[in-house]
Design an enzyme around this catalytic site. Structure first.
Site, short mmCIF file in Angstrom:
data_model
loop_
_atom_site.label_atom_id
_atom_site.label_comp_id
_atom_site.label_asym_id
_atom_site.label_seq_id
_atom_site.Cartn_x
_atom_site.Cartn_y
_atom_site.Cartn_z
N GLY A 11 -9.89 -5.57 -2.80
CA GLY A 11 -10.77 -6.74 -2.67
C GLY A 11 -12.23 -6.33 -2.74
NE ARG A 72 -5.44 -6.19 -3.89
CZ ARG A 72 -6.34 -7.10 -3.51
NH1 ARG A 72 -6.56 -8.16 -4.23
NH2 ARG A 72 -7.03 -6.93 -2.39
CG ASP A 103 -5.27 -1.11 4.20
OD1 ASP A 103 -5.60 -1.83 3.23
OD2 ASP A 103 -4.37 -1.42 5.00
CB THR A 125 -12.57 -4.20 3.17
OG1 THR A 125 -11.95 -5.38 3.67
CG2 THR A 125 -12.56 -3.16 4.28
CG ASP A 127 -10.40 -8.15 5.29
OD1 ASP A 127 -10.95 -9.27 5.19
OD2 ASP A 127 -9.52 -7.75 4.51
CG ASP A 129 -8.87 -4.30 7.25
OD1 ASP A 129 -9.76 -3.64 6.68
OD2 ASP A 129 -7.91 -4.81 6.62
NE ARG A 171 -6.24 -6.97 4.16
CZ ARG A 171 -5.89 -5.93 3.43
NH1 ARG A 171 -5.01 -6.09 2.46
NH2 ARG A 171 -6.40 -4.74 3.63
P1 ADP Z 1 -7.61 -2.74 -0.54
O1 ADP Z 1 -8.12 -1.40 -0.97
O2 ADP Z 1 -8.70 -3.77 -0.51
O3 ADP Z 1 -6.79 -2.66 0.72
P2 ADP Z 1 -5.12 -3.00 -2.07
O4 ADP Z 1 -4.24 -2.84 -0.88
O5 ADP Z 1 -4.74 -4.05 -3.04
O6 ADP Z 1 -6.64 -3.28 -1.70
O7 ADP Z 1 -5.14 -1.59 -2.83
C1 ADP Z 1 -5.93 -1.39 -3.98
C2 ADP Z 1 -5.24 -0.43 -4.93
O8 ADP Z 1 -5.06 0.84 -4.30
C3 ADP Z 1 -3.84 -0.83 -5.36
O9 ADP Z 1 -3.82 -1.78 -6.40
C4 ADP Z 1 -3.28 0.50 -5.82
O10 ADP Z 1 -3.75 0.84 -7.11
C5 ADP Z 1 -3.87 1.46 -4.79
N1 ADP Z 1 -2.91 1.66 -3.69
C6 ADP Z 1 -2.57 0.79 -2.72
N2 ADP Z 1 -1.62 1.29 -1.90
C7 ADP Z 1 -1.33 2.52 -2.38
C8 ADP Z 1 -0.41 3.54 -1.97
N3 ADP Z 1 0.41 3.40 -0.93
N4 ADP Z 1 -0.38 4.67 -2.73
C9 ADP Z 1 -1.20 4.82 -3.78
N5 ADP Z 1 -2.07 3.89 -4.20
C10 ADP Z 1 -2.16 2.76 -3.53
#
Ligand code: ADP
Length: 319
Positions: A11, A72, A103, A125, A127, A129, A171
């Site tokens: 995000g 994503r 995260d 972010t 959030d 969080d 969230r």
């Molecule tokens: P944020 O970083 O805002 O929490 P997301 O959870 O959508 O957003 O994660 C962003 C991107 O990070 C994902 O689209 C993916 O490419 C990568 N990612 C998320 N989780 C994992 C994971 N467990 N292992 C490796 N890459 C990840």
């Protein structure tokens, strides 16, 4: 290290641009080469990489969103995705990566570090969080956006003698609701970390009506329920005129506040310094007003209790 990459992922958050600027300008100041990777890990998987220069980041410190775009990318989590990413890294001679995001982005950074690409995470972010840091980039701006909208709402709610339930993002973290609630003088705050007490909220609404107050604002964190459902329930129980407002994605945009621009600048500088000194697998944060870095895996495993003092303060001040 002499050659690094920077990406924004997940995000978006106000202040990401100011942080990209800080990373690029600091790296160039130290005589390093810096590549911008587009659309987060998608750009790494699909070789969407451009070299950044001093003027690549001109005129962006004040802009919300991210000039590198964000996305994503599920493919990045696969074996093939990682192989493609590693070949992109090799192609440009990238020795370390700065990942700005939440995260999920940090989990991706851990994956990169595990595969031999030192990565540094910067918390971007709205959030707030990520428990290892007191503040994430974008949180301050998002709360200020909510406060401006709450001011507007209060005008119309007072004119009509209504109750307003305002649902904000975050969230599973209640910080946006908590800070916007205290800053906006909300009569009640509902966050996922504290069990909801509807009877108490109704009592407070009645008490404030009895002493002549003409509007009530209830701040609801998205992780604690739905504004529409709560409005319906409270309407049935009290008979008051109650409206629900979901602030939504406007919270994610806008010019970053001073606090976020300064934080972005300090985070970006610190992350580059780490890579310059060949230190990877770190998460940059701010603790007790000091910029810190800690092990990425440790950062992801940390837990932070909700600020109950702040929650109590909100209750006392809203009496
Ligand atoms: P944020 O970083 O805002 O929490 P997301 O959870 O959508 O957003 O994660 C962003 C991107 O990070 C994902 O689209 C993916 O490419 C990568 N990612 C998320 N989780 C994992 C994971 N467990 N292992 C490796 N890459 C990840």
């Amino acid at each position: 290290m002499r050659i690094i990459g920077v990406l924004t992922s997940g995000g978006d958050a106000p202040g990401m641009n100011a942080c990209i600027r800080a990373v690029v300008r600091t790296a160039l100041y130290f005589g390093m080469k810096v590549y911008g990777i587009s659309r987060g890990y998608y750009g790494l998987v699909n070789d969407d990489v451009i070299e950044m220069h001093l003027d690549s980041v001109s005129d962006i410190i004040q802009r919300g969103g991210t000039i590198l775009y964000t996305a994503r990318c599920d493919e990045f989590k696969t074996k093939e995705g990682m192989e493609k990413s590693l070949s992109t890294v090799k192609k440009y001679g990238i020795e370390g990566i700065i990942a700005i995001g939440g995260d999920g982005t940090f989990r991706g950074a851990i994956d990169l570090s595990t595969h031999g690409v030192p990565a540094v995470g910067i918390p971007g972010t709205i959030d707030n969080d990520l428990p290892y840091t007191d503040y994430t980039l974008g949180f301050d701006t998002a709360v200020n956006t909510c406060l401006n909208l709450i001011n507007n709402l209060r005008d119309t709610m007072t004119s009509h003698e209504r109750v307003s339930i305002v649902e904000v993002m975050g969230r599973n973290c209640g910080d946006i609701a908590l800070y916007a609630g205290v800053g906006g003088g909300a009569e009640a705050i509902i966050i996922p970390e504290v069990p909801i007490n509807l009877d108490d909220i109704i009592k407070r609404m009645q008490q404030s009506r009895d002493r002549g107050k003409r509007s009530n604002i209830i701040l609801l964190a998205e992780g604690a329920g739905s504004a529409e459902n709560l409005a319906k329930e409270l309407r049935e129980k009290t008979g008051y005129s109650i409206r629900s407002t979901i602030i939504g994605h406007v919270q994610r945009g806008g010019a970053p506040t001073m606090a976020d621009r300064i934080l972005a600048s300090k985070f970006g500088y610190h992350a580059v310094e780490l890579l310059k000194n060949d230190t990877g697998n770190r998460a940059v944060g701010i603790v007790n007003n000091k910029i810190v870095d800690i092990d990425l895996v440790e950062a992801m495993n940390m837990k932070r209790p909700v600020d109950m003092h702040m929650f109590k303060l909100a209750e006392i001040l809203a009496l």
